[in-house]
Design a protein around this motif. Structure first.
Motif, mmCIF file in Angstrom:
data_model
loop_
_atom_site.group_PDB
_atom_site.id
_atom_site.type_symbol
_atom_site.label_atom_id
_atom_site.label_comp_id
_atom_site.label_asym_id
_atom_site.label_seq_id
_atom_site.Cartn_x
_atom_site.Cartn_y
_atom_site.Cartn_z
ATOM 1 N N GLU A 192 0.836 -1.207 0.000
ATOM 2 C CA GLU A 192 0.000 0.000 0.000
ATOM 3 C C GLU A 192 0.870 1.256 0.000
ATOM 4 N N PHE A 226 2.655 1.491 -3.534
ATOM 5 C CA PHE A 226 1.718 1.800 -4.616
ATOM 6 C C PHE A 226 1.302 3.266 -4.582
ATOM 7 N N LYS A 227 1.117 3.827 -3.401
ATOM 8 C CA LYS A 227 0.734 5.241 -3.298
ATOM 9 C C LYS A 227 1.833 6.147 -3.865
ATOM 10 N N TYR A 248 -3.325 6.751 -10.315
ATOM 11 C CA TYR A 248 -4.150 5.569 -10.591
ATOM 12 C C TYR A 248 -5.010 5.234 -9.370
ATOM 13 N N ARG A 249 -6.160 4.638 -9.663
ATOM 14 C CA ARG A 249 -6.923 3.920 -8.632
ATOM 15 C C ARG A 249 -6.493 2.466 -8.720
ATOM 16 N N TRP A 250 -6.220 1.838 -7.587
ATOM 17 C CA TRP A 250 -5.722 0.474 -7.636
ATOM 18 C C TRP A 250 -6.358 -0.385 -6.549
ATOM 19 N N TYR A 251 -6.406 -1.660 -6.873
ATOM 20 C CA TYR A 251 -6.958 -2.667 -5.954
ATOM 21 C C TYR A 251 -6.014 -3.877 -6.006
ATOM 22 N N GLU A 276 -11.107 2.241 -2.334
ATOM 23 C CA GLU A 276 -10.114 2.517 -3.378
ATOM 24 C C GLU A 276 -8.727 2.483 -2.769
ATOM 25 N N ASN A 277 -7.725 2.133 -3.628
ATOM 26 C CA ASN A 277 -6.328 2.108 -3.202
ATOM 27 C C ASN A 277 -6.179 1.253 -1.940
ATOM 28 N N LYS A 278 -6.637 0.004 -2.063
ATOM 29 C CA LYS A 278 -6.702 -0.897 -0.922
ATOM 30 C C LYS A 278 -6.069 -2.235 -1.287
#
Length: 819
Positions: free
Chosen positions: A667, A670-671, A677-680, A713-715
């Motif tokens: 996490e 990725f941030k 981007y939105r990411w999962y 989101e972003n999780k």
């Protein structure tokens, strides 16, 4: 009708009967009948012809008028120029020659314009002609017309021509005269101008012979001058010679040659000081001399003038002058010859000779300038040939060195020694330390000439310098946009000079090669070696990249077989995995990542150049995942990526703690790596054997869908965290609606305003709804906690004192914390 005013001329008239003298201001006058003058006129006509007689009498009147206008100016004080001009007609009236009345008068000295009309009555010439010959076919007042032209020309200082438009000799009731400046007649005055010129027929044979001898002598001197000027090949001497010869040819007191630069308006003035010296002066663009020449582009001849001429070199009193403009490709300006030493006037022959001298000087000047330019061009060509020859020798030497270096490095590549040997060879050639990096500035190989420090440590420190990092980034971007142009940069870091050359192939940045040494600059040999090495390194990296891509493709194909559970037998699969460096007897997990570009307007598929972007995202994901897992294979399809996380070396007991660290690290990374981007991220269940990869893959996908269903989101989450939902047979959609209904508005508020209301609410419940204790645990003031709780009740429209409400809120918080 203008009234003539001015001095009383009769006051200057005296008659001495005893001595037989009549004087007008000390000048002797003759009193005779008009018949006598007319008899002279008849004699001239009979002996010389009608045209020559008219020429003689017209010139006689012209000279008389020129003399009177100067004499009157020196004799009287006139209240105005008009009084001075009208004194001539008044004198004629008093002399009994004609009664003159000025009808109109307009003139402008600054513009050189003049226009006057006058009426003549009782003209003695018209009267005598009518008595002897009757009516004439053309005007007959020849001397009167010449007088008026000469008087007006002297008044204006420029040529004024009079034409008799009516004449009593032709039967008109009176005579009428019109005077205009020469330019205003537009050719109508040609015959009058001819009459004002001296007629060669009237000269005696002896005078003609003398003038012809003088003309021949002048032509000889002119010819010698032209030959001398023409043979000179120095343009700087041309103007000086021209001025000197002009003074000798025309026996002039002063000669001026002005050359004007039309673009700048600047004038260079050459003028005689004495018989042997010529002075040179330079005047600015707004000087009088430049303005005078630019304005006057026609030849001029002044005769018997009393003008003061100011051409920038001082005031000159001019009596006689020839002005010839020069307007050719080689020369623009004018030559001016002023006042003969003997006081004589300049002749038409003088004007023609001066024009010829000026023309030939212009031609000679053009030839000299062309010769000088040719010499300069030849010198430049010789210098250029010398420089090119020197460069060719240097290029030949450099080419020989480059060939040797290329052969040496090529043998290294062909023998398969790798980047280490390439760095070693380059270091031995340039006698410097060498660093080879990839496009992300990671060291691939080093060769050190420095014994007192670690090259790798030096580069890791140097590349953190923001200025160097920015230089490399801009340099790499520029290099990718410019074809076939090998660039380089120099950068001083600490005591070391770094010479950096990019390693590129087909507009793709592959890395950098750097040489460094203390206080030592690079030379041509180093530049050649660096360029050659950059090419060789590119080939080596491409070779390694091709091998890596082949291995990666095989691993991807193998992973796809595992995920589809399409392998033939487990033993064969385990053997293939070991050949590919994967021990499937160890613990693995399958993970899935979904990336959505925020700039794609909500579309789930990647936009633009999908292939290139997909490749870049794969590389970025690989770099991120490698920081949390030692072994990984990644497959990318559109915006969905699937890979494996290696848990080799992790015992069953500490797997959960390790998994939590992986989730937190992913996490965080990725941030940083994908801010737009939105990411999962979903992590599947553990794989204890070949058959488990398929189920772990589906678990990872299910985890992502669950996160998205709950509108997170972003999780990043693992399958274990949502597995309880499956065991309880809870409908995900119903669970999402419960969370939305309970605290959904708070979640949206936090996302929109980047606030911490959910965090505050969770802190409040974890501390048994105690405000003071929550403030201490959260490192906040109690007033802040109270304010946030009040905002929570306002936004969510809830009552925190209600037990059922508190239970629902705590359940919703547990659900989102579980994910």
């Amino acid at each position: 009708m203008l009234v003539i005013s001015g001095p009383v001329f009769t006051d200057l008239l005296t008659v001495n009967k005893d001595e037989g003298l009549i004087r007008f201001n000390q000048n002797r006058l003759l009193l005779m009948e008009s018949e006598t003058i007319f008899q002279l006129r008849e004699e001239l006509i009979q002996n010389l012809g009608y045209d020559i007689a008219r020429n003689v009498l017209t010139r006689f009147g012209y000279r008389s008028g020129m003399k009177d206008v100067v004499a009157f100016k020196n004799l009287y004080y006139f209240e105005s120029d008009a009084d001075w001009l009208l004194a001539g007609p008044k004198m004629h009236t008093l002399e009994g020659i004609v009664h003159s009345t000025c009808e109109s008068l307009e003139y402008d000295r600054s513009r050189g314009t003049f226009h006057m009309t006058a009426i003549w009555r009782n003209s003695y010439e018209a009267e005598q002609h009518l008595q002897k010959h009757g009516r004439a076919n053309e005007p007959v007042c020849w001397s009167l017309t010449g007088y008026a032209s000469g008087y007006a020309s002297g008044f204006m200082g420029s040529q004024v021509v009079g034409i008799e438009t009516m004449c009593q000799g032709m039967g008109d009731p009176y005579c009428k005269l019109e005077l205009r400046s020469l330019e205003e007649w537009n050719g109508q005055e040609n015959r009058v101008i001819d009459d004002l010129k001296q007629n060669m027929i009237m000269k005696s044979l002896q005078t003609m012979l003398e003038e012809e001898r003088e003309r021949v002598s002048l032509l000889k001197h002119l010819n010698s001058a032209i030959i001398d000027i023409g043979m000179s090949l120095e343009s700087s001497n041309m103007p000086i010679k021209t001025v000197t010869y002009a003074q000798r040819l025309f026996n002039a007191k002063k000669v001026i040659l002005a050359i004007v630069n039309v673009q700048s308006g600047k004038a260079v003035l050459y003028e005689t000081i004495n018989r042997s010296e010529v002075a040179t002066k330079v005047f600015a663009g707004d000087s009088d001399i430049a303005a005078f020449i630019l304005k006057n582009r026609q030849p001029m001849v002044w005769e018997n003038s009393e003008k003061v001429l100011d051409l920038g070199s001082g005031s000159i009193r001019v009596r006689n002058l020839i002005y010839i403009p020069l307007d050719s490709k080689e020369l623009f300006g004018a030559i001016i010859v002023i006042n003969k030493v003997n006081g004589k006037q300049f002749t038409q022959n003088d004007q023609e000779l001066l024009t010829l001298l000026a023309t030939q000087s212009s031609i000679a000047l053009g030839n000299a300038r062309a010769y000088e330019q040719t010499n300069r061009d030849l010198k430049e060509k010789v210098d250029e040939l010398y420089r090119v020859n020197k460069l060719l020798y240097a290029e030949h030497d450099a080419l020989q060195k480059a060939t040797n270096i290329h052969s040496q490095l090529t043998s290294v590549v062909l023998e398969g020694h790798g980047l280490e040997m390439i760095a070693r060879n380059l270091g031995s050639i340039v006698n410097k330390s060498v660093i080879i990096t990839d496009q992300f500035y990671n060291i691939m190989s080093v060769y050190g000439q420095e014994d007192d420090f670690d090259l790798k440590e030096f580069w890791h420190t140097a590349v953190q310098d923001p200025t160097l990092k920015q230089e490399l980034s801009l340099f790499k971007e520029k290099q990718l946009n410019v074809d076939d142009k090998r660039a380089h940069i120099f950068y001083k870091y600490g005591h070391f000079e770094m010479f950096i050359v990019p390693v590129t192939a087909s507009k793709e940045s592959l890395g950098f090669v750097i040489t460094l040494e203390k206080n030592k600059t690079h030379n041509q040999l180093e530049s050649i070696a660096m360029e050659q090495v950059a090419t060789v390194i590119a080939l080596e990296i491409l070779k390694q990249k091709a091998a890596f891509e082949t291995e990666r493709r095989i691993k991807k194909d193998f992973l796809e077989e595992l995920l589809k559970n399409s392998h033939e037998n487990e033993d064969g699969t385990m053997t293939r995995a070991k050949e590919l460096g994967m021990d499937l007897s160890q613990l693995y997990r399958v993970f899935a990542v979904e990336l959505i570009d925020e700039d794609s307007n909500g579309q789930t598929e990647l936009q633009g150049d999908t292939v290139n972007r997909l490749g870049n995202l794969c590389q970025a994901l690989e770099r991120v995942i490698k920081q949390v897992s030692d072994s990984m294979v990644l497959i990318g399809k559109k915006n969905y990526f699937i890979g494996t996380l290696s848990l080799i070396g992790k015992s069953r007991k500490n797997t959960d703690r390790y998994l939590q660290e992986v989730i937190e690290n992913l996490e965080k990374l990725f941030k940083i790596t994908f801010p737009n981007y939105r990411w999962y991220i979903g992590i599947g269940s553990p794989c204890t054997g070949v058959a488990n990869f398929n189920s772990s893959y589906h678990d990872a996908c299910t985890t992502i869908e669950t996160i998205k269903s709950l509108r997170f989101e972003n999780k990043c989450s693992s399958y274990e965290r949502i597995a309880v939902l499956g065991l309880l047979n809870i409908n995900i959609e119903q669970l999402r609606r419960f969370v939305d209904k309970t605290i959904g508005c708070l979640l949206e508020y936090d996302q929109k305003h980047n606030s911490n209301l959910i965090f505050t609410l969770d802190l409040y419940y974890k501390n048994n709804c105690n405000v003071e204790k929550s403030a201490r645990k959260g490192f906040m003031s109690s007033s802040t906690i109270k304010y946030r709780l009040r905002r929570i009740t306002e936004i969510a429209n809830i009552d925190l004192s209600d037990q059922e409400t508190n239970l629902a809120i705590q359940l919703a918080l547990k659900i989102i914390q579980g994910l």
